[in-house]
Motif scaffolding. Structure first.
Motif, PDB file in Angstrom:
ATOM      1  N   TYR A 155       0.833  -1.198   0.000  1.00 48.39           N
ATOM      2  CA  TYR A 155       0.000   0.000   0.000  1.00 48.39           C
ATOM      3  C   TYR A 155       0.874   1.257   0.000  1.00 48.39           C
ATOM      4  O   TYR A 155       0.394   2.354  -0.285  1.00 48.39           O
ATOM      5  CB  TYR A 155      -0.925   0.003   1.218  1.00 48.39           C
ATOM      6  CG  TYR A 155      -2.025  -1.031   1.133  1.00 48.39           C
ATOM      7  CD1 TYR A 155      -3.244  -0.746   0.531  1.00 48.39           C
ATOM      8  CD2 TYR A 155      -1.830  -2.316   1.645  1.00 48.39           C
ATOM      9  CE1 TYR A 155      -4.245  -1.698   0.447  1.00 48.39           C
ATOM     10  CE2 TYR A 155      -2.828  -3.277   1.567  1.00 48.39           C
ATOM     11  CZ  TYR A 155      -4.031  -2.963   0.967  1.00 48.39           C
ATOM     12  OH  TYR A 155      -5.012  -3.917   0.877  1.00 48.39           O
ATOM     13  N   THR A 161      -0.623   4.310  -4.528  1.00 47.78           N
ATOM     14  CA  THR A 161      -1.961   3.827  -4.208  1.00 47.78           C
ATOM     15  C   THR A 161      -2.795   4.964  -3.624  1.00 47.78           C
ATOM     16  O   THR A 161      -2.265   6.006  -3.211  1.00 47.78           O
ATOM     17  CB  THR A 161      -1.934   2.661  -3.198  1.00 47.78           C
ATOM     18  OG1 THR A 161      -1.344   3.108  -1.972  1.00 47.78           O
ATOM     19  CG2 THR A 161      -1.160   1.474  -3.749  1.00 47.78           C
ATOM     20  N   LEU A 162      -4.105   4.735  -3.591  1.00 53.68           N
ATOM     21  CA  LEU A 162      -5.047   5.689  -3.032  1.00 53.68           C
ATOM     22  C   LEU A 162      -5.874   5.027  -1.943  1.00 53.68           C
ATOM     23  O   LEU A 162      -6.161   3.817  -2.020  1.00 53.68           O
ATOM     24  CB  LEU A 162      -6.012   6.191  -4.110  1.00 53.68           C
ATOM     25  CG  LEU A 162      -5.445   6.958  -5.302  1.00 53.68           C
ATOM     26  CD1 LEU A 162      -6.496   7.037  -6.398  1.00 53.68           C
ATOM     27  CD2 LEU A 162      -5.004   8.355  -4.880  1.00 53.68           C
ATOM     28  N   ASP A 163      -6.285   5.796  -0.951  1.00 54.19           N
ATOM     29  CA  ASP A 163      -7.329   5.344  -0.047  1.00 54.19           C
ATOM     30  C   ASP A 163      -8.637   5.981  -0.509  1.00 54.19           C
ATOM     31  O   ASP A 163      -8.676   6.688  -1.528  1.00 54.19           O
ATOM     32  CB  ASP A 163      -6.994   5.688   1.398  1.00 54.19           C
ATOM     33  CG  ASP A 163      -6.772   7.187   1.630  1.00 54.19           C
ATOM     34  OD1 ASP A 163      -7.124   7.999   0.747  1.00 54.19           O
ATOM     35  OD2 ASP A 163      -6.250   7.544   2.699  1.00 54.19           O
ATOM     36  N   ALA A 164      -9.714   5.734   0.223  1.00 52.35           N
ATOM     37  CA  ALA A 164     -11.018   6.254  -0.200  1.00 52.35           C
ATOM     38  C   ALA A 164     -11.016   7.776  -0.282  1.00 52.35           C
ATOM     39  O   ALA A 164     -11.564   8.359  -1.229  1.00 52.35           O
ATOM     40  CB  ALA A 164     -12.100   5.774   0.767  1.00 52.35           C
ATOM     41  N   ALA A 167      -9.139   8.852  -3.391  1.00 51.24           N
ATOM     42  CA  ALA A 167      -9.896   8.572  -4.607  1.00 51.24           C
ATOM     43  C   ALA A 167     -11.005   9.603  -4.802  1.00 51.24           C
ATOM     44  O   ALA A 167     -11.225  10.105  -5.908  1.00 51.24           O
ATOM     45  CB  ALA A 167     -10.482   7.168  -4.544  1.00 51.24           C
ATOM     46  N   LEU A 174     -10.257  10.379 -11.864  1.00 50.51           N
ATOM     47  CA  LEU A 174     -10.360   9.008 -11.366  1.00 50.51           C
ATOM     48  C   LEU A 174     -11.125   8.175 -12.386  1.00 50.51           C
ATOM     49  O   LEU A 174     -12.225   8.541 -12.799  1.00 50.51           O
ATOM     50  CB  LEU A 174     -11.102   8.988 -10.029  1.00 50.51           C
ATOM     51  CG  LEU A 174     -11.307   7.611  -9.388  1.00 50.51           C
ATOM     52  CD1 LEU A 174      -9.974   7.010  -8.946  1.00 50.51           C
ATOM     53  CD2 LEU A 174     -12.266   7.719  -8.191  1.00 50.51           C
ATOM     54  N   GLY A 230      -5.769   8.315 -11.095  1.00 51.70           N
ATOM     55  CA  GLY A 230      -6.091   7.147 -10.290  1.00 51.70           C
ATOM     56  C   GLY A 230      -7.079   6.250 -10.993  1.00 51.70           C
ATOM     57  O   GLY A 230      -7.807   6.688 -11.886  1.00 51.70           O
ATOM     58  N   TYR A 232      -9.781   2.668 -10.261  1.00 54.65           N
ATOM     59  CA  TYR A 232     -10.363   1.638  -9.402  1.00 54.65           C
ATOM     60  C   TYR A 232     -11.272   0.760 -10.238  1.00 54.65           C
ATOM     61  O   TYR A 232     -11.555   1.042 -11.412  1.00 54.65           O
ATOM     62  CB  TYR A 232     -11.131   2.271  -8.230  1.00 54.65           C
ATOM     63  CG  TYR A 232     -12.501   2.820  -8.575  1.00 54.65           C
ATOM     64  CD1 TYR A 232     -13.668   2.095  -8.338  1.00 54.65           C
ATOM     65  CD2 TYR A 232     -12.632   4.096  -9.127  1.00 54.65           C
ATOM     66  CE1 TYR A 232     -14.920   2.609  -8.640  1.00 54.65           C
ATOM     67  CE2 TYR A 232     -13.871   4.629  -9.433  1.00 54.65           C
ATOM     68  CZ  TYR A 232     -15.020   3.887  -9.186  1.00 54.65           C
ATOM     69  OH  TYR A 232     -16.257   4.389  -9.494  1.00 54.65           O
ATOM     70  N   TYR A 256      -6.471   2.424  -6.526  1.00 55.78           N
ATOM     71  CA  TYR A 256      -7.267   2.378  -5.295  1.00 55.78           C
ATOM     72  C   TYR A 256      -7.513   0.894  -5.018  1.00 55.78           C
ATOM     73  O   TYR A 256      -8.425   0.293  -5.582  1.00 55.78           O
ATOM     74  CB  TYR A 256      -8.576   3.144  -5.485  1.00 55.78           C
ATOM     75  CG  TYR A 256      -9.543   3.078  -4.321  1.00 55.78           C
ATOM     76  CD1 TYR A 256      -9.121   2.801  -3.015  1.00 55.78           C
ATOM     77  CD2 TYR A 256     -10.899   3.304  -4.520  1.00 55.78           C
ATOM     78  CE1 TYR A 256     -10.015   2.751  -1.957  1.00 55.78           C
ATOM     79  CE2 TYR A 256     -11.813   3.260  -3.478  1.00 55.78           C
ATOM     80  CZ  TYR A 256     -11.364   2.978  -2.193  1.00 55.78           C
ATOM     81  OH  TYR A 256     -12.256   2.922  -1.143  1.00 55.78           O
ATOM     82  N   SER A 259     -11.017  -0.390  -3.995  1.00 61.50           N
ATOM     83  CA  SER A 259     -11.949  -0.156  -5.090  1.00 61.50           C
ATOM     84  C   SER A 259     -13.405  -0.146  -4.613  1.00 61.50           C
ATOM     85  O   SER A 259     -13.693   0.144  -3.467  1.00 61.50           O
ATOM     86  CB  SER A 259     -11.706  -1.167  -6.211  1.00 61.50           C
ATOM     87  OG  SER A 259     -10.514  -0.861  -6.916  1.00 61.50           O
ATOM     88  N   TRP A 263     -15.314   0.756  -1.053  1.00 59.73           N
ATOM     89  CA  TRP A 263     -16.112   1.982  -1.002  1.00 59.73           C
ATOM     90  C   TRP A 263     -17.571   1.686  -0.679  1.00 59.73           C
ATOM     91  O   TRP A 263     -18.170   2.317   0.206  1.00 59.73           O
ATOM     92  CB  TRP A 263     -16.005   2.704  -2.343  1.00 59.73           C
ATOM     93  CG  TRP A 263     -16.737   4.010  -2.419  1.00 59.73           C
ATOM     94  CD1 TRP A 263     -18.088   4.192  -2.607  1.00 59.73           C
ATOM     95  CD2 TRP A 263     -16.179   5.318  -2.294  1.00 59.73           C
ATOM     96  NE1 TRP A 263     -18.397   5.533  -2.621  1.00 59.73           N
ATOM     97  CE2 TRP A 263     -17.245   6.253  -2.426  1.00 59.73           C
ATOM     98  CE3 TRP A 263     -14.878   5.798  -2.103  1.00 59.73           C
ATOM     99  CZ2 TRP A 263     -17.042   7.624  -2.366  1.00 59.73           C
ATOM    100  CZ3 TRP A 263     -14.680   7.176  -2.040  1.00 59.73           C
ATOM    101  CH2 TRP A 263     -15.746   8.060  -2.176  1.00 59.73           C
TER     102      TRP A 263
END
Length: 276
Positions: A155, A161-164, A167, A174, A230, A232, A256, A259, A263
């Motif tokens: 991560y 990488t992205l978190d929520a 994103a 995105l 980004g 997902y 992400y 994904s 989410w």
């Protein structure tokens, strides 16, 4: 990156094998409807290829709250890579037989772990067969490798990488790699809630491949993907196809990993339905 750094053609792989040049070949067959590809692998695979399980080797299901395919640790990838026979500095070629999903996931995970020479077989197994490549059956058990990975936490590994929250902040930069009907929320065969992250654009991973299963020419990929920071999908697998396409035209976008499966499991996050 360039196209040549991300993808390898069947003829190039055949030439490498004919010259007895060092290469580790990984068979990553996986489909959403048939996640275990071992039987297909044993029925016929590229000579010398080792089977890799996307579910067991390229994911770590002991994590909760990180979507359906949480990323594995670097240490587990190092152990698996040695079991697959990867030696330090040896080029790695990954392939699959379905929409480049399994191979792109392997490409992303291994690259994020710090391996520097990992390429996807453009067109997958069908391209190998079309080029006159032979198949062998059974299981390959290679000599133990000595590969060393550079990152334990993928991560925060070699690829972004992205978190929520990250994103959500990207808006139209995105991309959502799922099928249009899932993006619009008309159907949702896997996750509890249909729809997409507000502001995201739909860029189905299958739309980046030609009828022969190979990635479209660079100009077409640029036109279809536009500006993106980004990507997902449902659980971080087919998003890797879009990320590979972006990397092949020199765009370094973030995954992400959780994904839509991550989410949509959080009732506090907004859900958009309909077209972009």
């Amino acid at each position: 990156m360039t196209r040549e750094a991300v993808l390898i053609t069947a003829s190039e792989l055949a030439q490498r094998l004919a010259a007895d040049a060092p290469v580790a070949i990984l068979d990553v067959r996986w489909q959403l409807s048939e996640p275990d590809g071992r039987a297909a692998y044993e029925g016929g695979h590229i000579p010398g290829a080792v089977y890799v399980s996307l579910e067991d080797d390229l994911s770590d299901h002991k994590f909760s709250g990180r979507g359906r395919h949480p990323l594995p640790s670097g240490r587990s990838i190092e152990a698996a890579g040695r079991r697959w026979g990867i030696t330090e500095g040896t080029p790695v070629v990954v392939y699959d037989d379905w929409n480049r999903a399994g191979s792109s996931r392997a490409w992303w995970v291994l690259s994020a772990a710090g391996l520097r020479d990992v390429r996807i077989l453009d067109g997958g197994l069908s391209a190998w067969i079309a080029a006159g490549g032979e198949l062998e059956s059974g299981t390959v058990t290679p000599e133990h490798g000595d590969v060393v990975v550079g990152y334990d936490d993928l991560y925060a590994g070699a690829l972004p990488t992205l978190d929520a929250e990250g994103a959500a902040a990207l808006g139209a930069r995105l991309l959502d790699a799922r099928a249009p009907e899932r993006f619009r929320g008309e159907v949702e065969p896997v996750d509890a809630v249909g729809g997409h992250i507000p502001g995201a654009r739909n860029a189905p991973s299958t739309g980046l491949l030609g009828d022969d299963g190979r990635f479209l020419p660079d100009a077409d990929l640029v036109r279809l993907l536009g500006d993106a920071d980004g990507v997902y999908c449902g659980s971080g697998v087919t998003a890797s196809v879009v990320l590979a396409a972006l990397a092949s035209v020199g765009v370094d976008a973030a995954l992400y990993p959780g994904s839509w499966s991550e989410w949509s499991s959080n009732s506090g996050l907004p859900v958009a339905v309909g077209p972009e």
